[in-house]
Design a protein around this motif. Structure first.
Motif: not given
Ligand code: SAM
Length: 259
Positions: A11, A84, A86, A89, A105, A143-144
């Motif tokens: 990611f 998370g 990301g 944004r 994250d 979110l996302g």
């Molecule tokens: C689908 S993206 C969503 C990003 C952001 N919330 C958005 O809406 O644009 C998922 C995010 O969650 C993070 N992530 C995945 N597993 C996680 C965990 N166990 N704890 C925290 N963050 C995590 C990923 O690294 C990534 O940044």
């Protein structure tokens, strides 16, 4: 050479390249060393299904958001943990509005991108690890589609307990989910059936992400109906207080501390 990807920060690499394309600054993927290549997140499911999704929307400003993103942000109040985060944004906009927001994250690269874009308060941890920090919040954002982080029947109560441990009185969770069961595509309905046969929730996806030569380990990510979510929340410190499904099959679930 095995053809298997090297395990890495998929990611982080993805959003770093997306940011380079967006800003024109820094190395970015080029075809033939000259022509920009689109930055695509490759999502592999354990039945062999492969999907690609452009990474650019992770950087989107509010003008390009989905309507439910706006409604989620409008519900935020108090100290907020963006779980998370990301590429930041949502956190960036909250910060501009004066909301005290922490971006959490596990991806070092994503946190680096957030920092470069101006998000000030960032933590590299899982929710369980961050619960040890003693910090407390009024709002938790998933979110996302990040309701998926509750994974399934085993992980959901543990994940929700970690959020409850960080919750101030009256706290809320605002989570974006997707009901997976409206489809008639046999590739998906067959997968839901397979999952149920192996004792999992129908939409309990087993995924790995890939970008260029990198891959993640396989992990569970839950897409569930509102009824399934209600069942997962039952018996935890939270209650399902509201569901906004105006953008069905997407929904925003609001959980509040029970009692
Ligand atoms: C689908 S993206 C969503 C990003 C952001 N919330 C958005 O809406 O644009 C998922 C995010 O969650 C993070 N992530 C995945 N597993 C996680 C965990 N166990 N704890 C925290 N963050 C995590 C990923 O690294 C990534 O940044």
């Amino acid at each position: 050479m095995t053809g298997e990807p090297r395990i890495g920060d998929v990611f982080g690499e993805l959003v770093r390249d997306a940011l380079a394309v967006h800003t024109g600054v820094g190395p970015r993927p080029l075809a033939g060393g000259r022509l920009p290549r689109p930055v695509i997140e490759i999502i592999e499911r354990d039945d062999g299904l492969i999907n690609g999704a452009p990474a650019a929307p992770y950087l989107d400003g509010p003008q390009d958001w989905q309507p439910h993103d706006h409604r989620a942000v409008d519900r935020v109040r108090g100290a907020t943990l963006d779980v998370g985060v990301g590429a930041g944004r949502i956190a960036l906009v909250l910060q501009e509005r004066g909301v005290p927001v922490t971006g959490l994250d596990i991806s070092p690269g994503a946190l680096q991108v957030c920092r470069r874009r101006g998000v000030r308060d960032l933590v590299r941890a899982t929710v369980d690890e961050h619960a040890e920090s003693g910090r407390r919040y009024d709002t938790f954002l998933l979110l996302g589609n990040n309701l998926g982080l509750i994974e399934g029947r085993e992980r959901a109560p543990v994940f929700l307990a970690a959020l409850a441990a960080m919750a101030r009185p009256g706290a809320q969770v605002i989570a974006h989910g997707t009901d997976p069961y409206g489809t008639r595509d046999p590739v998906h309905t067959g997968y839901h059936e397979l999952n149920r046969r192996r004792g999992r929730l129908g939409g309990q996806l087993r995924l790995r992400l890939r970008y260029r030569e990198l891959g993640t380990p396989w992990f569970d990510y839950l897409v569930c109906s509102v009824d399934e979510l209600a069942e997962l929340v039952r018996g935890t410190a939270w209650r399902l207080a509201d569901v906004d499904d105006r953008d069905a099959p997407y929904y925003l679930a609001t959980l509040r501390l029970a009692g």
